[in-house]
Design an enzyme around this catalytic site. Sequence first.
Site: not given
Length: 321
Positions: A232, A261, A280
């Site tokens: 993360r 993000e 991601h």
Amino acid sequence: MNKRKIIISQDLNEQLLNQIKELIPEWNIIIGRNPAIWKNHIHEAEIIAGWKAEMKQPIIQGEGKNLKWVQTWSAGVNALPLDILEKDHVQITTANGVHAYPISETIFGLLLAFTRKIDTYVKQQQKKNWHHAHMKQEIHNKTIGIIGVGKIGKETAKIAKAFGMTVIGVRQSGMPEEFVDEMFKQDQLQDVLPKCDYVIVTLPLTSKTRNMFGTDEFNSMKSSAFFINVGRGPIVIETDLIQALDAHQIAGAGLDVFETEPLPETSRLWEMDNVIMTPHTSGNTEFYDQRLIEEIFIPNLKNYLSGESPEINLLNYKKGY
């Protein structure tokens, strides 16, 4: 008598949906990604499979009083209102394990890209530039440090052994693991980093892992070492990472996750030559839904229907994973 209700906020194929219907033929199944399909059913849902951001506010406002179990479609749970769900005794199970193959493949894709300069050669190809780019490294017999030896870490360790690598692991318990030559606890991180040619972060985001990597950690790494984060974004202090890359305190970084993000266009990470980024997507796979439904959700659903707690990937609220 009202039917028991489940929300599946995903678009499943017919074969997977039929497997679920066979187990709960009398249930009302609300299925689809579009919030308009399920938003008016949250207050009646007993099970939610697939957490969406649009569910958070109704749950905060108390619409989930009938909710007993949430099966997430991701390994992380930091987007959920955990304090409220814990107070209401809602059981949470995650998709941990679905990602082991695709993420470990991404990790080695990044390692090989850096070591064999694949990213450099792609850029040179675009410019029709024929140059060896001083390529000479290989990953065989190097040392890889896996920070977080869960299911992804285990698969990464197994692949590393095929390259003849020395594998060092870090996990909270410090318990040994197959394919890991030496295991350390999280508070021994500073002892591990100087030994590694590659540092791989596969941790979940918790109060203990937030900001785990900053200036001190990057200073402890070899200047020839590469840093990979598929855990993360907030585990890493991004400004400290950029500074370390600028100063060549580390050789490069492969990043699939970020503090914010989507990554803002103003971030310097976009233009750094020693950074490879993916949006991601390291966990994406053609088998995602199948693995989640058949290996996690259906076994858990069978337990739930028999009056037991779902067992696979059951969240420990105190640990945060």
